[in-house]
Enzyme design. Structure first.
Site, mmCIF file in Angstrom:
data_model
loop_
_atom_site.group_PDB
_atom_site.id
_atom_site.type_symbol
_atom_site.label_atom_id
_atom_site.label_comp_id
_atom_site.label_asym_id
_atom_site.label_seq_id
_atom_site.Cartn_x
_atom_site.Cartn_y
_atom_site.Cartn_z
ATOM 1 N N LYS A 41 -5.680 38.102 -44.857
ATOM 2 C CA LYS A 41 -4.608 37.753 -43.919
ATOM 3 C C LYS A 41 -5.265 38.055 -42.634
ATOM 4 O O LYS A 41 -4.963 38.969 -42.093
ATOM 5 C CB LYS A 41 -3.472 38.411 -44.348
ATOM 6 C CG LYS A 41 -2.297 37.846 -43.536
ATOM 7 C CD LYS A 41 -0.855 38.526 -44.287
ATOM 8 C CE LYS A 41 0.476 38.344 -43.704
ATOM 9 N NZ LYS A 41 0.954 36.926 -43.520
HETATM 10 C C1 LIG Z 1 -0.148 31.693 -45.542
HETATM 11 C C2 LIG Z 1 0.713 32.739 -46.335
HETATM 12 N N1 LIG Z 1 1.027 32.600 -47.784
HETATM 13 C C3 LIG Z 1 1.913 33.501 -48.684
HETATM 14 C C4 LIG Z 1 2.539 34.539 -47.884
HETATM 15 C C5 LIG Z 1 3.369 35.345 -48.741
HETATM 16 O O1 LIG Z 1 2.777 36.456 -48.778
HETATM 17 P P1 LIG Z 1 3.810 37.699 -48.970
HETATM 18 O O2 LIG Z 1 4.660 37.395 -50.035
HETATM 19 O O3 LIG Z 1 3.088 38.795 -49.258
HETATM 20 O O4 LIG Z 1 4.495 37.942 -47.864
HETATM 21 C C6 LIG Z 1 2.363 34.530 -46.561
HETATM 22 C C7 LIG Z 1 2.988 35.738 -45.860
HETATM 23 O O5 LIG Z 1 2.650 36.742 -45.748
HETATM 24 C C8 LIG Z 1 1.420 33.720 -45.624
HETATM 25 O O6 LIG Z 1 1.061 34.033 -44.377
#
Ligand SMILES: Cc1ncc(COP(=O)(O)O)c(C=O)c1O
Length: 311
Positions: free
Chosen positions: A157
């Protein structure tokens, strides 16, 4: 945006307006940072951060993938987040830790630039709106493909990587849709601009695998567990674009958005055009888990002692 009073910045609590960086911050120029999106909810037991340790572990892994040693331990960042929520007297909030290469060294070689850490918390409603959660959102498949594994690291991330999501989000929004869906570099379905995606057909839930370039969502892991506990079959496999149009139901999950049904994609109604029973049931149980109303998922809550606000 809503504000709080204090931000945790390199170990100190500083007033919101004073949490600033230099314009030659390395991360500002080259995107050399990693972050998390976490939420704390009011529960019958008090304020609780949802799957806090899982989010912090992902933060440390994202940092490691970009050769960024975090100058604090996971426990220190966890304690700092508790302290910050309590100091701001927030009973529910969004939590944004960010680790980035700071000021001190320019150029693409980042390893001599200092690593800085900030944590901000503030009240933030559902990312795609309460109405979106209730009635479903309209989405568009973006012309931009999700960043491939051999160019960047979809599993991290990382700040700079989000330019990809920003382009997709702008495209969808300018075209009048609430969310973008990105395909991977092979043309299979990948995810929303900030959410993982699922299609439901004949009662079976299908979602793209790790190899499709998804972010390994923590809400995704939670929905896997909940779907299993409710007796649903859940399959991870590549999904063709048209499988979304042909699904009975499509939904998205993410920390900011929570669980959101998708009622229309590229102007095709999904199923009846209204949120379906599987999305509804998963949404209800997921919301119960987030808000500490389901004892099966109490291990996911990290309780914070927030002082009662003087009235
Ligand atoms: C690109 C992306 N995909 C998926 C997610 C979903 O991840 P999470 O459930 O850990 O928030 C996020 C959010 O963080 C994201 O930015």
């Amino acid at each position: 945006m809503d504000q709080a009073e204090l931000i945790w910045h390199n170990g100190e609590l500083v007033p919101w307006e004073e949490a600033k960086v230099h314009v030659l911050t390395h991360g500002l120029h080259y995107g050399t940072g990693v972050f998390e999106g976490i939420r704390a909810y009011e529960t019958p037991q008090g304020t609780a951060v949802f799957r806090h340790r899982d989010h912090l572990e992902r933060l440390f892994k994202s940092a490691e993938l970009y050769y960024m040693p975090i100058p604090y331990t996971l426990e220190e960042l966890r304690a700092a987040t508790h302290e910050l929520i309590a100091a701001n007297e927030l009973r529910e909030c969004y939590i944004r830790p960010i680790v980035f290469r700071g000021y001190g060294q320019m150029g693409l070689y980042p390893l001599d630039a200092p690593v800085e850490v900030s944590i901000a918390v503030w009240p933030w409603g559902a990312y795609l709106g309460e109405e979106g959660k209730r009635a479903g959102v309209r989405a568009k498949v973006a012309s931009w493909r999700r960043i491939p594994h051999d160019s960047l690291i979809p599993h991290a991330k990382a700040c700079g990587q989000y330019l990809n999501n920003v382009l997709a989000k702008i495209e969808a929004s300018k075209a009048g849709y609430q969310e973008a869906i990105l395909l991977d570099s092979h043309g299979f379905v990948c995810e929303g601009s900030g959410e993982n995606i699922y299609a439901v057909r004949d009662g079976v839930i299908t979602t793209p695998p790790q190899t499709a370039g998804i972010l390994d969502g923590i809400s995704r892991k939670s929905v896997f567990q909940i779907a299993h506990d409710l007796g649903y079959e859940l399959v991870e496999r590549d999904l063709a674009r048209a499988e979304l149009y042909l699904a009975d139901e499509v939904f998205l999950t993410g920390t900011a958005a929570e669980l959101v049904p998708v009622r229309e994609i590229d102007d095709h109604a999904i199923g009846t055009g209204e949120p379906g029973p599987v999305s509804r049931e998963l949404q209800r149980v997921f919301e119960d888990a987030l808000h500490g109303r389901d004892p099966r998922y109490s291990d996911w809550l990290d309780l914070v002692k927030v002082p009662t606000k003087a009235t």
